[in-house]
Design a protein around this motif. Structure first.
Motif, PDB file in Angstrom:
ATOM      1  N   LEU A 216      -0.654   1.761  12.686  1.00 18.59           N
ATOM      2  CA  LEU A 216      -0.385   2.593  11.508  1.00 18.59           C
ATOM      3  C   LEU A 216       0.967   3.281  11.569  1.00 18.59           C
ATOM      4  O   LEU A 216       1.361   3.935  10.605  1.00 18.59           O
ATOM      5  CB  LEU A 216      -1.506   3.644  11.356  1.00 18.59           C
ATOM      6  N   HIS A 217       1.669   3.183  12.699  1.00 20.18           N
ATOM      7  CA  HIS A 217       2.990   3.800  12.802  1.00 20.18           C
ATOM      8  C   HIS A 217       4.072   2.951  12.148  1.00 20.18           C
ATOM      9  O   HIS A 217       5.220   3.390  12.012  1.00 20.18           O
ATOM     10  CB  HIS A 217       3.350   4.025  14.270  1.00 20.18           C
ATOM     11  N   ASP A 218       3.737   1.705  11.761  1.00 22.47           N
ATOM     12  CA  ASP A 218       4.722   0.845  11.115  1.00 22.47           C
ATOM     13  C   ASP A 218       5.209   1.500   9.823  1.00 22.47           C
ATOM     14  O   ASP A 218       4.423   2.070   9.051  1.00 22.47           O
ATOM     15  CB  ASP A 218       4.102  -0.530  10.824  1.00 22.47           C
ATOM     16  N   LYS A 219       6.514   1.394   9.569  1.00 24.20           N
ATOM     17  CA  LYS A 219       7.116   2.080   8.415  1.00 24.20           C
ATOM     18  C   LYS A 219       6.489   1.601   7.102  1.00 24.20           C
ATOM     19  O   LYS A 219       6.190   2.403   6.212  1.00 24.20           O
ATOM     20  CB  LYS A 219       8.617   1.838   8.419  1.00 24.20           C
ATOM     21  N   PHE A 220       6.293   0.281   6.988  1.00 22.64           N
ATOM     22  CA  PHE A 220       5.713  -0.257   5.763  1.00 22.64           C
ATOM     23  C   PHE A 220       4.303   0.271   5.542  1.00 22.64           C
ATOM     24  O   PHE A 220       3.923   0.640   4.421  1.00 22.64           O
ATOM     25  CB  PHE A 220       5.702  -1.785   5.837  1.00 22.64           C
ATOM     26  N   LEU A 221       3.519   0.329   6.617  1.00 24.54           N
ATOM     27  CA  LEU A 221       2.144   0.804   6.484  1.00 24.54           C
ATOM     28  C   LEU A 221       2.103   2.299   6.190  1.00 24.54           C
ATOM     29  O   LEU A 221       1.218   2.767   5.457  1.00 24.54           O
ATOM     30  CB  LEU A 221       1.364   0.486   7.757  1.00 24.54           C
ATOM     31  N   VAL A 222       3.038   3.040   6.765  1.00 23.61           N
ATOM     32  CA  VAL A 222       3.095   4.479   6.473  1.00 23.61           C
ATOM     33  C   VAL A 222       3.364   4.704   4.982  1.00 23.61           C
ATOM     34  O   VAL A 222       2.754   5.574   4.345  1.00 23.61           O
ATOM     35  CB  VAL A 222       4.175   5.152   7.337  1.00 23.61           C
ATOM     36  N   GLN A 223       4.270   3.886   4.445  1.00 21.32           N
ATOM     37  CA  GLN A 223       4.593   4.019   3.026  1.00 21.32           C
ATOM     38  C   GLN A 223       3.428   3.629   2.125  1.00 21.32           C
ATOM     39  O   GLN A 223       3.377   4.057   0.966  1.00 21.32           O
ATOM     40  CB  GLN A 223       5.812   3.164   2.693  1.00 21.32           C
ATOM     41  N   ASN A 224       2.499   2.818   2.629  1.00 19.25           N
ATOM     42  CA  ASN A 224       1.382   2.348   1.812  1.00 19.25           C
ATOM     43  C   ASN A 224       0.084   3.115   2.072  1.00 19.25           C
ATOM     44  O   ASN A 224      -0.971   2.722   1.573  1.00 19.25           O
ATOM     45  CB  ASN A 224       1.147   0.859   2.057  1.00 19.25           C
ATOM     46  N   GLN A 225       0.164   4.167   2.869  1.00 16.98           N
ATOM     47  CA  GLN A 225      -1.024   4.979   3.099  1.00 16.98           C
ATOM     48  C   GLN A 225      -1.514   5.618   1.793  1.00 16.98           C
ATOM     49  O   GLN A 225      -2.720   5.757   1.561  1.00 16.98           O
ATOM     50  CB  GLN A 225      -0.736   6.066   4.137  1.00 16.98           C
ATOM     51  N   THR A 226      -0.581   6.006   0.929  1.00 18.47           N
ATOM     52  CA  THR A 226      -0.971   6.595  -0.355  1.00 18.47           C
ATOM     53  C   THR A 226      -1.733   5.583  -1.208  1.00 18.47           C
ATOM     54  O   THR A 226      -2.738   5.938  -1.856  1.00 18.47           O
ATOM     55  CB  THR A 226       0.278   7.084  -1.103  1.00 18.47           C
ATOM     56  N   ARG A 227      -1.272   4.347  -1.213  1.00 20.02           N
ATOM     57  CA  ARG A 227      -1.970   3.303  -1.968  1.00 20.02           C
ATOM     58  C   ARG A 227      -3.377   3.088  -1.430  1.00 20.02           C
ATOM     59  O   ARG A 227      -4.344   2.935  -2.190  1.00 20.02           O
ATOM     60  CB  ARG A 227      -1.182   1.994  -1.916  1.00 20.02           C
ATOM     61  N   MET A 228      -3.505   3.071  -0.092  1.00 17.60           N
ATOM     62  CA  MET A 228      -4.828   2.892   0.507  1.00 17.60           C
ATOM     63  C   MET A 228      -5.750   4.054   0.136  1.00 17.60           C
ATOM     64  O   MET A 228      -6.941   3.856  -0.168  1.00 17.60           O
ATOM     65  CB  MET A 228      -4.701   2.778   2.027  1.00 17.60           C
ATOM     66  N   ALA A 229      -5.221   5.282   0.183  1.00 18.63           N
ATOM     67  CA  ALA A 229      -6.045   6.442  -0.165  1.00 18.63           C
ATOM     68  C   ALA A 229      -6.484   6.378  -1.628  1.00 18.63           C
ATOM     69  O   ALA A 229      -7.628   6.719  -1.971  1.00 18.63           O
ATOM     70  CB  ALA A 229      -5.264   7.727   0.105  1.00 18.63           C
ATOM     71  N   ARG A 230      -5.592   5.910  -2.495  1.00 16.45           N
ATOM     72  CA  ARG A 230      -5.935   5.808  -3.909  1.00 16.45           C
ATOM     73  C   ARG A 230      -7.019   4.761  -4.134  1.00 16.45           C
ATOM     74  O   ARG A 230      -7.951   4.960  -4.912  1.00 16.45           O
ATOM     75  CB  ARG A 230      -4.676   5.469  -4.703  1.00 16.45           C
ATOM     76  N   VAL A 231      -6.903   3.625  -3.420  1.00 13.65           N
ATOM     77  CA  VAL A 231      -7.921   2.575  -3.534  1.00 13.65           C
ATOM     78  C   VAL A 231      -9.267   3.081  -3.029  1.00 13.65           C
ATOM     79  O   VAL A 231     -10.312   2.867  -3.656  1.00 13.65           O
ATOM     80  CB  VAL A 231      -7.471   1.316  -2.754  1.00 13.65           C
ATOM     81  N   ARG A 232      -9.245   3.770  -1.903  1.00 15.49           N
ATOM     82  CA  ARG A 232     -10.498   4.297  -1.349  1.00 15.49           C
ATOM     83  C   ARG A 232     -11.128   5.304  -2.321  1.00 15.49           C
ATOM     84  O   ARG A 232     -12.349   5.274  -2.551  1.00 15.49           O
ATOM     85  CB  ARG A 232     -10.221   4.957   0.003  1.00 15.49           C
ATOM     86  N   HIS A 233     -10.310   6.176  -2.875  1.00 15.68           N
ATOM     87  CA  HIS A 233     -10.828   7.184  -3.803  1.00 15.68           C
ATOM     88  C   HIS A 233     -11.455   6.518  -5.035  1.00 15.68           C
ATOM     89  O   HIS A 233     -12.535   6.919  -5.501  1.00 15.68           O
ATOM     90  CB  HIS A 233      -9.690   8.113  -4.212  1.00 15.68           C
ATOM     91  N   THR A 234     -10.795   5.487  -5.547  1.00 14.47           N
ATOM     92  CA  THR A 234     -11.317   4.794  -6.726  1.00 14.47           C
ATOM     93  C   THR A 234     -12.616   4.072  -6.413  1.00 14.47           C
ATOM     94  O   THR A 234     -13.564   4.076  -7.216  1.00 14.47           O
ATOM     95  CB  THR A 234     -10.269   3.802  -7.247  1.00 14.47           C
ATOM     96  N   ILE A 235     -12.686   3.447  -5.237  1.00 16.41           N
ATOM     97  CA  ILE A 235     -13.921   2.759  -4.838  1.00 16.41           C
ATOM     98  C   ILE A 235     -15.070   3.761  -4.748  1.00 16.41           C
ATOM     99  O   ILE A 235     -16.202   3.492  -5.190  1.00 16.41           O
ATOM    100  CB  ILE A 235     -13.713   2.015  -3.507  1.00 16.41           C
ATOM    101  N   LEU A 236     -14.803   4.926  -4.167  1.00 18.69           N
ATOM    102  CA  LEU A 236     -15.856   5.935  -4.052  1.00 18.69           C
ATOM    103  C   LEU A 236     -16.305   6.425  -5.436  1.00 18.69           C
ATOM    104  O   LEU A 236     -17.501   6.665  -5.661  1.00 18.69           O
ATOM    105  CB  LEU A 236     -15.363   7.112  -3.211  1.00 18.69           C
ATOM    106  N   LEU A 237     -15.351   6.576  -6.368  1.00 18.95           N
ATOM    107  CA  LEU A 237     -15.729   6.964  -7.725  1.00 18.95           C
ATOM    108  C   LEU A 237     -16.621   5.915  -8.381  1.00 18.95           C
ATOM    109  O   LEU A 237     -17.642   6.239  -9.000  1.00 18.95           O
ATOM    110  CB  LEU A 237     -14.468   7.184  -8.572  1.00 18.95           C
TER     111      LEU A 237
END
Length: 279
Positions: A216-237
């Motif tokens: 998770l320390h990879d720069k690309f993955l760090v930049q996409n943490q927000t996208r992952m959180a948004r996907v997780r939040h939408t799935i939970l909704l």
């Protein structure tokens, strides 16, 4: 002396001396052994029936015979000795030529060895670069796969860049629907909607595991943490709305939805949704 190296003949049988055993001549082969030792050889002659003076005389005679044979050998091969001396003239120059040739050959070998060592280091460096490039390619493919799966999830979940707008859309998907309409939707499309939700959960979990494998320390993955959180939040909704819509009509569907909460490590969220559903 020579008549004492044999037994007495039959011409004078009455003479006691003629029947006495006389020592045989010294063996020439005994002097030719590689480990010949005079003291050892003389000690082996202690049982010889011969006086010391006679033994000395015989050894002296043998030495004279050997010297004469050596002189004859030199005289017979004198011409060969002379030609050998002549052929050896100028040998130092030939030896020097050979030495210089060997030195030149040695320098050539050392030069080739240095080139081989340099080429070996170059090849090792290229191989290391190849391995690094291959690792980067594998990492790039993995990151592209993660981005592709995230993009598919965002499209399937209708996620926009405005998270607030997305939350509103997710809520509007299930508001304004009468209970009769919900019952009709559950009977016709409930199973399909649940299948899509489970597919979203599995795809999200697969993407998360791949990100953890890379780091998770990879720069690309760090930049996409927000996208992952948004996907997780939408799935939970979506899961919460699906659980609320299921009003005891399909227990198996409810179990499947709750299992999705478990896979997401959201047991507390599942309990909260069930409370809201029963209230």
């Amino acid at each position: 002396m020579s008549n004492r190296f044999f037994f007495g003949g039959s011409d004078d049988s009455d003479s006691g001396e003629d029947n006495l055993p006389y020592p045989k001549p010294l063996s020439r082969a005994a002097f030719l052994t590689p480990d010949f030792n005079p003291a050892t050889y003389l000690s082996s002659l202690r049982n010889r029936h011969q006086t010391l003076e006679d033994l000395r005389a015989e050894l002296r005679t043998r030495s004279q015979d050997i010297s004469k044979e050596l002189l004859d050998l030199v005289n017979d091969n004198y011409q060969d000795f002379l030609s050998l001396g002549g052929s050896l003239q100028g040998g130092d120059e030939k030896v020097e030529e050979v030495r210089l040739g060997l030195l030149g050959f040695k320098r050539e070998i050392e030069g080739l060895k240095a080139k081989l060592d340099q080429r070996r280091r170059e090849v090792e460096g290229l191989l290391a670069q190849r391995k690094a490039i291959r690792r980067q390619l594998q990492l790039g493919r993995a990151l592209c796969g993660i981005d592709y799966r995230l993009h598919e999830l965002e499209q399937s979940l209708v996620i926009t860049t405005d998270e607030a707008l997305q939350d509103k859309k997710a809520g509007d998907n299930y508001q304004g629907i009468s209970e009769g309409d919900e019952d009709s939707d559950d009977s016709q499309e409930g199973n399909g909607s649940t299948s899509r939700l489970i597919k979203h959960v599995r795809q999200y979990l697969l993407t998360r595991r791949e990100m953890e494998r890379i780091g998770l320390h990879d720069k690309f993955l760090v930049q996409n943490q927000t996208r992952m959180a948004r996907v997780r939040h939408t799935i939970l909704l979506d899961l919460g709305n699906a659980v609320k819509q299921n009003r005891g009509q399909d227990d198996q569907q409810l179990i499947t939805l709750l299992a999705a909460y478990r896979d997401l490590d959201e047991g507390h969220e599942a309990v909260q949704v069930l409370k809201e559903r029963l209230s």
